[in-house]
Every structure is written in structure tokens, then in C-alpha cells.
Design a protein around this motif. Structure first.
Motif, short mmCIF file in Angstrom:
data_model
loop_
_atom_site.label_atom_id
_atom_site.label_comp_id
_atom_site.label_asym_id
_atom_site.label_seq_id
_atom_site.Cartn_x
_atom_site.Cartn_y
_atom_site.Cartn_z
N ARG A 185 0.82 -1.22 0.00
CA ARG A 185 0.00 0.00 0.00
C ARG A 185 0.85 1.26 0.00
O ARG A 185 0.54 2.23 -0.68
CB ARG A 185 -0.92 -0.01 1.21
CG ARG A 185 -2.00 -1.08 1.16
CD ARG A 185 -2.96 -0.94 2.32
NE ARG A 185 -3.96 -1.99 2.32
CZ ARG A 185 -4.97 -2.07 3.18
NH1 ARG A 185 -5.09 -1.15 4.14
NH2 ARG A 185 -5.84 -3.06 3.11
N THR A 186 1.93 1.25 0.76
CA THR A 186 2.77 2.43 0.83
C THR A 186 3.58 2.64 -0.45
O THR A 186 4.09 3.73 -0.69
CB THR A 186 3.76 2.33 2.02
OG1 THR A 186 4.56 1.15 1.87
CG2 THR A 186 3.00 2.25 3.34
N LYS A 187 3.69 1.59 -1.27
CA LYS A 187 4.46 1.67 -2.51
C LYS A 187 3.59 2.04 -3.72
O LYS A 187 4.12 2.43 -4.77
CB LYS A 187 5.14 0.33 -2.81
CG LYS A 187 6.04 -0.20 -1.71
CD LYS A 187 7.32 0.60 -1.59
CE LYS A 187 8.27 -0.02 -0.60
NZ LYS A 187 9.53 0.71 -0.48
N TYR A 188 2.28 1.90 -3.58
CA TYR A 188 1.39 2.04 -4.73
C TYR A 188 1.47 3.40 -5.41
O TYR A 188 1.58 3.49 -6.63
CB TYR A 188 -0.06 1.77 -4.30
CG TYR A 188 -1.08 2.11 -5.36
CD1 TYR A 188 -1.17 1.38 -6.54
CD2 TYR A 188 -1.94 3.20 -5.20
CE1 TYR A 188 -2.09 1.69 -7.52
CE2 TYR A 188 -2.87 3.53 -6.16
CZ TYR A 188 -2.93 2.78 -7.32
OH TYR A 188 -3.85 3.10 -8.29
N LYS A 189 1.44 4.47 -4.64
CA LYS A 189 1.43 5.82 -5.22
C LYS A 189 2.67 6.08 -6.05
O LYS A 189 2.58 6.55 -7.20
CB LYS A 189 1.30 6.86 -4.11
CG LYS A 189 1.15 8.28 -4.62
CD LYS A 189 0.92 9.25 -3.47
CE LYS A 189 0.75 10.67 -3.98
NZ LYS A 189 0.52 11.64 -2.86
N ASN A 190 3.84 5.77 -5.50
CA ASN A 190 5.08 5.99 -6.24
C ASN A 190 5.18 5.10 -7.47
O ASN A 190 5.63 5.53 -8.53
CB ASN A 190 6.28 5.73 -5.33
CG ASN A 190 6.45 6.81 -4.27
OD1 ASN A 190 5.97 7.93 -4.44
ND2 ASN A 190 7.14 6.47 -3.20
#
Length: 232
Positions: free
Chosen positions: A221-226
């Protein structure tokens, strides 16, 4: 920290040893020094290490003769050498840093901090990943790697030919060495961005990377945006 110094000049070896002891202080478990490649290979074979400090010219012996073996291991390799013209080649093999001689304390500590702070190499020029295959070392071109999966203290390389190879370095250590064409998308996965076909969003805020070869990899989830920003 368990550290090995491979250096044939006693004066320089003692200087490196002194700086290493000062830097790591109470966190240094062992520090060993050898002068010859044969002794270095034997020591690496029989001991657990975190860092190897390697000179490229050892009484006429070529440090590159040990480099492919060294970078296949779980530890990071730092080159300390006057042969600055070989820096690019060393980075292509997958060393974490190249410290040119003559050096000072600040430059040595910069190399150590690169290991401790898990910084990526400045050049990102790694072209080969060395893996151990029974009694030999196999060099895998970086362009043949599709994605990498963490497997405890080891990693699994998934290749364009459909094969899977085991690497002794952890996912964190390989992430430091890989070029920017690779992205950490999950705590257990690094993927070559050019292989991503689509980013899929599923109910419950679950994210999936579909690769061109049909593989589906989870996205944190924390990697999705980037990841989405890079992929688009």
C-alpha cells in the motif's frame, strides 16, 4: 560487524584497520586481514562476513579474480584501490562503493555509512549479478532479470528464460545495488519497471502489478502511489 581487509601493503592495511575500528567501535565483532587472494577466498569460504574491503592489486594478483566470487556472497564489497580507471568495471560487478587511493578518514566513513544507511550506489551501473552454482560462479546480465523475490536471508532471481536462481544477498542489499530501472514494490518484491504491463486495483485497497509475462505480483500500500506515478 564482521569485516575482512584484503590488502597487500601492511602500512595501508593497518591504516584501514585503525579507521575501521574507530568507526564501528563496539559494534565490531571481528576484523581480519589477509594479503593474498588464495587466503581471502579460503577465509570467505569459512567465515560469515558483513563487509569485505578489497584492493585490486595484490602483489601482482588481480583483485577482479576474486570480485565475481565476492559479490555473489551475502556481504557488501568495498573496493579500496589506486586503480580508479577500474571503478566503472567494479560497479558493474556489484560493489557498494569504490574508494580511490589515496584516501582519508572521511571517504572511508562515507563508504561505511553507505552500507549502514542502506544507501544506493551513486553510479547504479551494476550490469551483472553473480550467483554460486556448485563449484563455479555464474554471472547473470542484469537485463535478464525480470523481478526479484525475497526469500529470508536470500533472494530468488526470476529470469527472462523462465528460470529461477538463488542469490545469497538479501533483498535489501540487492536493492542498494540495482539501477533505477528496478523498483521495490513490496516488502518481498523488486521488479524491473519496463516489465510492468498494468497496475490493478482490487477491492479492499489491494494492488497488483501484472507483468508482461503474465506474472502477478503484490504491491504494498505504501508503494502504490510511487509505483503508479513511475509506471504512468
Amino acid at each position: 560487524m564482521n569485516i575482512l581487509i584484503i590488502e597487500d601493503e601492511s602500512r595501508i592495511a593497518k591504516r584501514i584497520e585503525r579507521m575501521t575500528r574507530d568507526f564501528f567501535a563496539n559494534t565490531l565483532l571481528s576484523l581480519h586481514h589477509v594479503e593474498a587472494l588464495s587466503d581471502a577466498l579460503e577465509f570467505i569460504k569459512n567465515n560469515s562476513l558483513d563487509i569485505v574491503l578489497l584492493d585490486l592489486n595484490l602483489n601482482g594478483e588481480n583483485g577482479f579474480d576474486i570480485l565475481s566470487s565476492a559479490v555473489s556472497e551475502s556481504f557488501h564489497t568495498i573496493i579500496i584501490s589506486a586503480n580508479s580507471d577500474q571503478a566503472i568495471s567494479a560497479f558493474e560487478y556489484g560493489v557498494i562503493d569504490f574508494v580511490p587511493k589515496p584516501f582519508n578518514r572521511e571517504r572511508i566513513e562515507q563508504a561505511f555509512n553507505r552500507v549502514l544507511l542502506k544507501e544506493k550506489t551513486e553510479s547504479h551501473k551494476v550490469k551483472l549479478l553473480a550467483i554460486k552454482k556448485r563449484s563455479r560462479i555464474q554471472l547473470i546480465p542484469i537485463e535478464d532479470v525480470l523481478f526479484i523475490k525475497g526469500a529470508g536471508m536470500y533472494t530468488e532471481l526470476f529470469l527472462t528464460n523462465g528460470k529461477k536462481e538463488l542469490h545469497d544477498k538479501s533483498l535489501e542489499k540487492l536493492e542498494q545495488l540495482l539501477p533505477h530501472t528496478f523498483e521495490r514494490i513490496h516488502k518481498s518484491y523488486i521488479v524491473k519497471m519496463s516489465e510492468v504491463k498494468e497496475v490493478i486495483v482490487k477491492p479492499g485497497s489491494k494492488y497488483i502489478a501484472e507483468l508482461k509475462n503474465g506474472e502477478f505480483l503484490p504491491i504494498g500500500r505504501t508503494k502504490y502511489k510511487n509505483l503508479k506515478a513511475r509506471w504512468l
